[in-house]
Design a protein around this motif. Structure first.
Motif, PDB file in Angstrom:
ATOM      1  N   LEU B 122       0.711  -1.246  -0.010  1.00  0.00           N
ATOM      2  CA  LEU B 122       0.039   0.025  -0.003  1.00  0.00           C
ATOM      3  C   LEU B 122       0.986   1.280   0.164  1.00  0.00           C
ATOM      4  O   LEU B 122       1.840   1.353   0.824  1.00  0.00           O
ATOM      5  N   PRO B 123       0.324   2.297  -0.787  1.00  0.00           N
ATOM      6  CA  PRO B 123       1.126   3.552  -0.944  1.00  0.00           C
ATOM      7  C   PRO B 123       1.333   4.188   0.507  1.00  0.00           C
ATOM      8  O   PRO B 123       0.405   3.917   1.365  1.00  0.00           O
ATOM      9  N   HIS B 125       0.624   7.136   3.059  1.00  0.00           N
ATOM     10  CA  HIS B 125      -0.248   8.306   2.909  1.00  0.00           C
ATOM     11  C   HIS B 125       0.686   9.536   2.867  1.00  0.00           C
ATOM     12  O   HIS B 125       0.159  10.800   2.224  1.00  0.00           O
ATOM     13  N   LEU B 128       0.684  10.238  -0.866  1.00  0.00           N
ATOM     14  CA  LEU B 128      -0.569  10.494  -1.774  1.00  0.00           C
ATOM     15  C   LEU B 128      -0.765  12.144  -1.620  1.00  0.00           C
ATOM     16  O   LEU B 128      -0.221  12.675  -0.975  1.00  0.00           O
ATOM     17  N   GLU B 130      -2.591  14.353  -0.516  1.00  0.00           N
ATOM     18  CA  GLU B 130      -3.714  14.516   0.370  1.00  0.00           C
ATOM     19  C   GLU B 130      -4.362  15.619   0.516  1.00  0.00           C
ATOM     20  O   GLU B 130      -5.540  15.951   0.337  1.00  0.00           O
ATOM     21  N   LEU B 133      -6.364  16.598  -2.837  1.00  0.00           N
ATOM     22  CA  LEU B 133      -7.572  15.558  -2.793  1.00  0.00           C
ATOM     23  C   LEU B 133      -8.562  16.353  -1.649  1.00  0.00           C
ATOM     24  O   LEU B 133      -9.696  16.495  -2.070  1.00  0.00           O
ATOM     25  N   THR B 321      -5.057   3.253  -7.487  1.00  0.00           N
ATOM     26  CA  THR B 321      -4.836   2.694  -5.960  1.00  0.00           C
ATOM     27  C   THR B 321      -3.192   2.704  -5.638  1.00  0.00           C
ATOM     28  O   THR B 321      -3.065   3.136  -4.383  1.00  0.00           O
ATOM     29  N   VAL B 324      -2.795   7.607  -6.209  1.00  0.00           N
ATOM     30  CA  VAL B 324      -3.554   8.792  -5.581  1.00  0.00           C
ATOM     31  C   VAL B 324      -4.105   8.172  -4.370  1.00  0.00           C
ATOM     32  O   VAL B 324      -3.971   8.904  -3.510  1.00  0.00           O
ATOM     33  N   ALA B 325      -4.859   7.107  -4.497  1.00  0.00           N
ATOM     34  CA  ALA B 325      -5.771   6.774  -3.077  1.00  0.00           C
ATOM     35  C   ALA B 325      -6.417   5.512  -3.243  1.00  0.00           C
ATOM     36  O   ALA B 325      -7.414   5.337  -3.951  1.00  0.00           O
ATOM     37  N   PRO B 326      -5.792   4.558  -2.519  1.00  0.00           N
ATOM     38  CA  PRO B 326      -6.439   3.145  -2.436  1.00  0.00           C
ATOM     39  C   PRO B 326      -7.834   3.087  -1.963  1.00  0.00           C
ATOM     40  O   PRO B 326      -8.724   2.281  -2.522  1.00  0.00           O
TER      41      PRO B 326
END
Lengths: 482, 482
Positions: B122-123, B125, B128, B130, B133, B321, B324-326
Motif C-alpha cells: 500500500l502506498p 499516505h 499521496l 492528500e 484531494l 490505488t 492517488v488513493a487506495p
C-alpha cells in the motif's frame, strides 16, 4: 403527520394533513365540499392565505377540485376505485435468463440528460439529505486521514456498528462482526448468489421482480423459477411450495417489504411460514430489504431474518441507495452461516469498499438524523405515489389497473391486455419521457402490458404533462393479437 | 532529479543527488572518502551546515558512514553486490488454486493498528496528494449536485476523458468510450476473468504473481498455469510458449511494468513478441499496468496495448490505488473486443461506481497536478527501495538475495533455502511487524523461503529496527528439511 416541517410550510402542511385525513377517514366523501376558507381559517387559527395555499396545493396534487364561485370539492378518487393489477401467473418452469440486452439498453436510455424520470427507481435528490451529507463530507475530508487508504474487506468497524444499531430498532440485535459492507446491494446480491449457486442451478424469484436479480442470474448461468406474486400481499405461498420441489433450487430471492415493482407487503403471519418452508427444504432465503425503511404505515414491518430463529436460512441484504445516496454505492449483507463463502466473494470482487463514503455515512448515522430523515421521506413518498396514481388513473386508457404500494416510491401499472408497453417505452423515450417497460421484470416474455412508474420526484407540471402524454400514447400502442 | 523540491530542503537535495550520482556512476567506490564538507561547500556554493545535513541523511539512509575524526566514507554497497533472486522454476502443470484462507488471514492481519507496515503493498499516505484531494473534495461536496446520484455503468464521462488523455502521453490515443470505470483494478480483473473464462479453464500467470489474481481464479474455479519469471526481465518467453500449448487456456495475466512482487520490467523488444505469441494462439492478454506510472527510469515503458495493432488481444487494466488513493477504489479497464461481455459483468457486479470519488478524481486529473505528483513519488519510491534494500542486505542472513525493482515500491527477498518465511511471518506479526510471506504469490507451495517487503513508507528508525529484528528472526526460522 410525518411530513417534513419545512419552515414556513409547516402550518399549511397541518391544513393539508387535516383535509387528507378527513378524506382517508371517509369524513369527506368524493363530491363533498371542503370547509370554506373562512371557517377553516377560524378553526385552525391560521390566515385565509395559508388555507388558500393548502387547498390549491391539494388541487394541484389531484385530491380536490375548485369549482368557480362555489369552493373546493373532493374529487372522485379514481385512484382508489381503480383496481390493483391481477395476481401474476407466470410459467412455473425454470427459465434461462436472457435479458441483458434489454436491461442494458434500458439503463443506457436512463442516463441521457433532461428526461422526465419516470423510468429508473431512483430517489429524487430533493428527498436525499444533501446538505447534511455535504456538511459531513467537508469535515471528513479534512479530519479523517484514513479516507485515502483501504478499509478492511468487511468494511469500516464504525459503519457496521452504526448499521447494527439502526437495525436493532426493528430487527434482531446483531454484532458488527455479522455484517459485511458491499458496493451497494448489487454487489451483496452478486456475492451471495455466486456463493450459493453453480451454473445450471435454480433460484426462485417473485414475478414480477427487480431486473437487477435477473441480470446477476444470467451472468451466473442460473435459472429463474418465477412464482405468482400478489400486488398487495406478495409471494403466493402455495406456488412457493410447488417451486421448492424442483431439483437444484438453491435460494429464494424475496422482498417481503415492498416488492419492486409491485410495492406489495408480505403479511406478518406469512413470514415465519416462508422461513419454515425454505428451512425444511434446505433452501436459503435472500431477503432484499432495500425498501424496508420506506414503509407508509406507522410501524415498520418485520424482516424475515428475525423469524430465522436458527440463523441458518436467511441472508439479509440492504443498502442506502434508496434512502440516502445511490452514488455512494454502500450496501451490506448479513451472511449468516454463509459468512466465509460470501466474504471470500467480496474480497475477490473488489477487495474493499470506498473509504470516504463509508466514513461519511457512519458520521451521518451517528448524528441520529437518519430516523428523522426517514420520517420525512416516508411521508413524501406516500403522498407522491398517491398523487401520481390519481393522475395515472385519470389519464390512462379505461381498464388500466394500478398497484397500491405499501412502501417505496414506484407504482406498477397494468394496461389493457392489447397495449404493447415496450412500444410505449420507445415512443415515450422519443418524447423525452422514461418509463420502465414490464418485460424487464421477468425472465419470461411477460408483463408486456405493464409499466413501472417512478414517483420519487415531487409532482410538478412537467410530470403532469408527461403522464397525460403517456396516457394518450398508450391508447395508440395497441397490438393486434389478443 | 525528480525528488520533490521540499521548500528549504531543495538545496540539500542537490547535494544528496550529487553524491548518489557519483556513487551510481562509480566515481565514488565503496570505501572511498566523500569530498570534505568545506570543499563541497565551496563547490556547491552552499553552507557547511547544509552539506552536513545532506551527509548525515545519506548516512541515515545507509549510503555512507561517518568515521570519527576522519570524515564520511561510501559504505560497501552491499545491496548492489547482493545478487537478485534466482529465476523462478514453477511446476508447469495447471494448478487448482486453494489460497483463500492464507490470503484472508494475511489481509486480516494487516488491519490491526500500529503495525510496522512492511506487509501490504500500500502506498504511504505521505506519498499521496492528500491536501490537493481534500481541497477538491470540499469543493466537489458543495458544487456537484450529482454526487449523491448514480453515475452511469461505464463511469463518469469526464473521468474517462481525463484518463484517456493521461494515457495518450505514453500509450495509444483512445476515446473515452473505450474505457469502463470499475471498483479498483480488482473489480476490473474479476469482470474480465469472469467474461473470458468458465470453471475448469486455465489462465497463465507469472510466478511469483500478485495474490489478488489467485483469489479471483480460485473464486471462478479456473486453474493457474505458472511460468518462469525473471526478477529483472519478467516473463520467460520460452516457458510462455510451452504454457500456451495447454488446452482451454483463455488468458495470460501479466505485469510487464513491474511485476508485483518482483519489480521486473519486460524488455521493450519482447513486448510485440508476447502479443504476437498470444494472438497467434487466440489467447487474450490481461495487462495489469497498475504500477506503470511508478517507473524509476526517466522514460515510461510502453504498454502491451500499444503493440496490439489489431486491437483484438489485449485487455488493459489499471487504477489509482498505488498512486492517488487506495480508499477511492477507482480503477478502469480497456476491454477491447470483449467490451460487451465485460460491461455486462460490471453491471451485474455493482451497477455503477462511487460517484463522489469519480468526480474528485476527474477534477484532480484536470488540474494537471497528477504528472508533477508522479515525478515526486517516483523519485521517493526509487530512493526508498534503495534504502530498504541496503539495510536488508546488511541485516539479513548471508545468502539472502534481493530484487532490484524497476518501478513500484516493493522488494522481493529470497532467503536461504532452509528458512521458513511463513514461520517468520507469524513470528514477526507477534512483534508487531507485517511482511508478506512468499507462499501468497503462487498457486503452488512455492516461495516459502521468500518474502515481499513494502518500501512505500519513508525510512525511519522504527523501520530500521524492524528490519534488524526481521534479520535476527530469519536466522531462527530454519527448517530441518533442505
Amino acid at each position: 403527520m410525518d411530513q417534513i416541517p419545512l419552515n414556513s410550510g409547516f402550518r399549511y402542511e397541518k391544513v393539508r394533513e387535516h383535509i387528507t385525513g378527513m378524506i382517508e377517514e371517509g369524513l369527506l366523501k368524493p363530491g363533498d365540499k371542503l370547509p370554506s376558507l373562512r371557517s377553516m381559517s377560524d378553526q385552525m387559527g391560521l390566515s385565509i392565505t395559508t388555507i388558500m395555499k393548502a387547498y390549491t396545493d391539494l388541487e394541484f396534487d389531484g385530491f380536490v377540485e375548485a369549482k368557480p364561485q362555489s369552493g373546493f370539492y373532493v374529487i372522485d378518487d379514481i385512484a382508489k376505485s381503480t383496481p390493483v393489477p391481477r395476481i401474476s401467473n407466470p410459467d412455473s418452469n425454470p427459465t434461462r435468463v436472457d435479458k441483458f440486452n434489454l436491461i442494458h439498453s434500458f439503463l443506457n436510455a436512463m442516463v441521457k440528460p433532461n428526461l422526465i424520470p419516470l423510468g429508473g427507481a431512483l430517489p429524487s435528490h430533493l428527498n436525499l439529505p444533501e446538505k447534511e451529507l455535504n456538511r459531513i463530507s467537508k469535515r471528513v475530508a479534512i479530519e479523517n486521514p484514513d479516507n485515502l487508504l483501504y478499509e478492511n474487506v468487511m468494511g469500516s468497524d464504525e459503519l457496521r456498528h452504526q448499521i447494527a444499531y439502526h437495525m436493532s430498532s426493528f430487527g434482531p440485535v446483531l454484532s458488527k462482526e455479522e455484517l459485511i459492507i458491499t458496493n451497494g446491494a448489487t454487489e451483496a446480491m452478486y456475492a451471495t448468489l455466486k456463493a450459493l449457486t453453480n451454473p445450471g442451478d435454480k433460484v426462485i424469484v417473485e414475478s414480477p421482480c427487480y431486473f437487477g436479480y435477473l441480470q446477476v442470474l444470467e451472468t451466473l448461468g442460473v435459472f429463474a423459477i418465477e412464482v405468482r406474486t400478489h400486488p398487495e400481499t406478495g409471494l403466493d405461498l402455495d406456488d412457493l411450495q410447488c417451486a421448492l420441489k424442483h431439483s437444484r433450487v438453491r435460494a429464494l430471492i424475496v422482498q417481503p417489504n415492498f416488492n419492486n415493482p409491485l410495492g406489495s407487503q408480505m403479511p406478518e403471519e406469512s413470514r415465519p411460514e416462508v422461513v419454515r418452508l425454505c428451512r425444511e427444504t434446505g433452501i436459503a432465503i435472500i431477503e432484499d430489504d432495500i425498501l424496508g425503511d420506506i414503509h407508509y404505515n406507522e410501524k415498520r414491518p418485520s424482516i424475515l431474518l428475525e423469524h430465522d430463529r436458527f440463523r441458518d436460512t436467511v441472508v439479509y441484504i440492504s443498502s442506502f441507495t434508496k434512502t440516502v445516496a445511490p452514488g455512494m454505492r454502500i450496501g451490506w449483507v448479513i451472511p449468516g452461516k454463509f459468512a466465509n463463502e460470501i466474504l471470500r466473494q467480496k474480497a475477490s470482487l473488489s477487495m474493499s469498499t470506498n473509504s470516504v463514503s463509508q466514513h461519511v455515512l457512519q458520521e451521518y448515522l451517528a448524528s441520529g438524523k437518519y430516523s428523522r430523515h426517514l420520517r420525512g421521506i416516508r411521508s413524501n413518498y406516500k403522498n407522491q405515489t398517491a398523487t401520481y396514481s390519481c393522475h395515472i388513473a385519470k389519464h390512462f386508457p379505461g381498464g388500466t389497473r394500478i398497484s397500491k404500494p405499501r412502501g417505496g416510491f414506484v407504482v406498477w401499472v397494468e394496461l389493457p391486455r392489447e397495449i404493447d408497453s415496450f412500444s410505449l417505452y420507445h415512443r415515450a423515450l422519443k418524447e423525452g419521457i422514461t418509463i420502465a417497460p414490464g418485460l424487464l421484470f421477468s425472465a419470461q416474455e411477460r408483463y408486456n402490458n405493464c409499466i413501472r412508474i417512478n414517483c420519487s420526484n415531487p409532482w410538478n407540471e412537467k410530470i403532469e404533462n408527461a403522464i397525460i402524454k403517456l396516457g394518450e400514447m398508450a391508447g395508440n400502442c395497441e397490438i393486434n393479437i389478443r
